[in-house]
Scaffold this motif. Structure first.
Motif, PDB file in Angstrom:
ATOM      1  N   ILE A   1       7.679  33.769  29.999  1.00  0.00           N
ATOM      2  CA  ILE A   1       8.307  34.503  31.099  1.00  0.00           C
ATOM      3  C   ILE A   1       7.269  35.444  31.669  1.00  0.00           C
ATOM      4  O   ILE A   1       6.595  36.165  30.922  1.00  0.00           O
ATOM      5  N   THR A   2       7.108  35.470  32.995  1.00  0.00           N
ATOM      6  CA  THR A   2       6.238  36.464  33.622  1.00  0.00           C
ATOM      7  C   THR A   2       6.995  37.155  34.744  1.00  0.00           C
ATOM      8  O   THR A   2       7.652  36.511  35.556  1.00  0.00           O
ATOM      9  N   SER A   3       6.899  38.472  34.780  1.00  0.00           N
ATOM     10  CA  SER A   3       7.629  39.256  35.776  1.00  0.00           C
ATOM     11  C   SER A   3       6.841  39.375  37.061  1.00  0.00           C
ATOM     12  O   SER A   3       5.656  39.030  37.129  1.00  0.00           O
ATOM     13  N   GLY A   4       7.511  39.896  38.100  1.00  0.00           N
ATOM     14  CA  GLY A   4       6.830  40.216  39.344  1.00  0.00           C
ATOM     15  C   GLY A   4       6.183  41.589  39.247  1.00  0.00           C
ATOM     16  O   GLY A   4       5.992  42.129  38.164  1.00  0.00           O
ATOM     17  N   GLY A   5       5.860  42.153  40.431  1.00  0.00           N
ATOM     18  CA  GLY A   5       5.243  43.481  40.421  1.00  0.00           C
ATOM     19  C   GLY A   5       4.071  43.640  41.362  1.00  0.00           C
ATOM     20  O   GLY A   5       3.189  44.470  41.127  1.00  0.00           O
TER      21      GLY A   5
ATOM     22  N   ALA B   1       8.451  35.089  38.256  1.00  0.00           N
ATOM     23  CA  ALA B   1       9.031  35.721  39.437  1.00  0.00           C
ATOM     24  C   ALA B   1       7.952  36.215  40.384  1.00  0.00           C
ATOM     25  O   ALA B   1       6.879  36.647  39.965  1.00  0.00           O
ATOM     26  N   SER B   2       8.235  36.108  41.662  1.00  0.00           N
ATOM     27  CA  SER B   2       7.498  36.767  42.747  1.00  0.00           C
ATOM     28  C   SER B   2       5.982  36.592  42.637  1.00  0.00           C
ATOM     29  O   SER B   2       5.465  35.486  42.715  1.00  0.00           O
TER      30      SER B   2
ATOM     31  N   ALA C   1       9.206  32.777  47.099  1.00  0.00           N
ATOM     32  CA  ALA C   1       9.254  33.677  45.946  1.00  0.00           C
ATOM     33  C   ALA C   1       8.612  35.026  46.236  1.00  0.00           C
ATOM     34  O   ALA C   1       8.929  36.027  45.587  1.00  0.00           O
ATOM     35  N   LYS C   2       7.694  35.062  47.208  1.00  0.00           N
ATOM     36  CA  LYS C   2       6.957  36.281  47.509  1.00  0.00           C
ATOM     37  C   LYS C   2       7.375  36.943  48.823  1.00  0.00           C
ATOM     38  O   LYS C   2       6.841  37.999  49.188  1.00  0.00           O
ATOM     39  N   ALA C   3       8.337  36.340  49.538  1.00  0.00           N
ATOM     40  CA  ALA C   3       8.712  36.817  50.876  1.00  0.00           C
ATOM     41  C   ALA C   3       9.649  38.017  50.771  1.00  0.00           C
ATOM     42  O   ALA C   3      10.870  37.886  50.748  1.00  0.00           O
TER      43      ALA C   3
ATOM     44  N   ASP D   1      12.174  36.666  48.559  1.00  0.00           N
ATOM     45  CA  ASP D   1      11.681  37.067  47.244  1.00  0.00           C
ATOM     46  C   ASP D   1      12.819  37.222  46.241  1.00  0.00           C
ATOM     47  O   ASP D   1      13.792  37.934  46.491  1.00  0.00           O
ATOM     48  N   GLY D   2      12.697  36.569  45.077  1.00  0.00           N
ATOM     49  CA  GLY D   2      13.745  36.653  44.068  1.00  0.00           C
ATOM     50  C   GLY D   2      13.598  37.809  43.116  1.00  0.00           C
ATOM     51  O   GLY D   2      14.513  38.105  42.347  1.00  0.00           O
TER      52      GLY D   2
END
Length: 288
Positions: free
Chosen positions: A14-18, A47-48, A145-147, A165-166
């Motif tokens: 699992i990797t998060s956004g940020g 994510a993202s 995913a990045k919008a 973006d999710g």
């Protein structure tokens, strides 16, 4: 779901956004592949800002991950500071990913890893998970995913619906729960985010006021209420998070700081090498 036939206990990453903090996960994934030889988990949920790193990791393009984060992404062509901190997502996808470090889409289509990318349905504000079962163009999946709403000019259309973006509509706990629901028993969770700075908090709160009511509700719920969760028994769980305050913030474009963030992810992963190898069932060093 059909999982790797060699996995007695399915394993997920699992990797998060940020934002630019996602260079941390990029470094960790490169270390995971180069130093430990771990390249094909059963599942991957990203994510993202981490979606690109996930795709390039699954295609074996580790040099591209490093080059993108340390050289290509932290530039004024991608990140603008005026009149409001923002990212040019189309430049990232159409120039960096398509031209400078093209994604090996053939390898991605052939990967045995089941990947999942959260995106936000514009109409409902609900999170949808895009997977390799849908066969969408991976470049458009990365774009969606990045919008970030408002900061991105428009929506991204996938399968007849509009997405953004999710990351702001789903929590890290939800990403982990997704993997558990799909059968993961061993989970490596790489979190890119440390506590937001006062400036970042102010920007996020101001940003929330610009969203429509449905999107504002899910954004604030994620931002304010991402609390620790107790996972079910039988789950082997490891969290890798920054060992120090990250040099990068959400919108850092200084190459030195972003490179340091990438290196921190790389070194933090290696500092816990024995734990990671045990989680993934790697044979002890020196054995056949």
């Amino acid at each position: 779901m059909e999982l790797s036939p060699t996995s007695l206990k399915p394993v997920a990453i699992i990797t998060s956004g940020g934002g630019m903090k996602c260079a941390y996960a990029g470094g960790a994934l490169v270390a995971l592949a180069r130093e430990l030889g771990i390249r094909h988990p059963d599942m991957f949920v990203a994510a993202s800002g981490s979606v690109g790193s996930m795709f390039y990791y699954l295609t074996g393009q580790y040099d591209a991950i490093q080059k993108a984060w340390t050289t290509l992404i932290p530039t004024s062509q991608f990140i603008h500071y005026t009149p409001f901190p923002s990212m040019r997502i189309d430049y990232l996808v159409d120039t960096i990913f398509k031209e400078y470090v093209p994604l090996d889409t053939t390898n991605l289509y052939e990967t045995q890893t089941k990947y999942f990318v959260p995106v936000t349905d514009v109409e409902t504000g609900l999170t949808n998970f895009i997977s390799n079962d849908t066969w969408f163009d991976p470049y458009e999946v990365m774009r969606a995913a990045k919008a970030v709403p408002i900061l991105y000019n428009g929506h991204v259309h996938l399968g007849g619906r509009s997405f953004l973006d999710g990351d702001f509509s789903t929590s890290l706990a939800s990403l982990v729960q997704k993997a558990i629901d799909l059968g993961a028993k061993r989970i490596l969770c790489i979190t890119n985010t440390d506590a937001p700075t006062k400036f970042e908090g102010a920007v996020l709160r101001a940003y929330a006021r610009l969203l429509n009511p449905a999107l504002r509700a899910v954004f604030l719920d994620d931002y304010q209420n991402d609390k620790p969760v107790k996972w079910p028994d039988g789950i082997e769980f490891m969290t890798l998070s920054p060992s120090l305050t990250l040099p990068s913030t959400l919108y850092t474009r200084d190459r030195r700081r972003v490179s340091e963030t990438f290196t921190m992810g790389y070194e933090d992963l290696l500092s816990r090498r024995s734990e990671v190898e045990q989680l993934f069932g790697c044979p002890p060093q020196g054995t056949a």
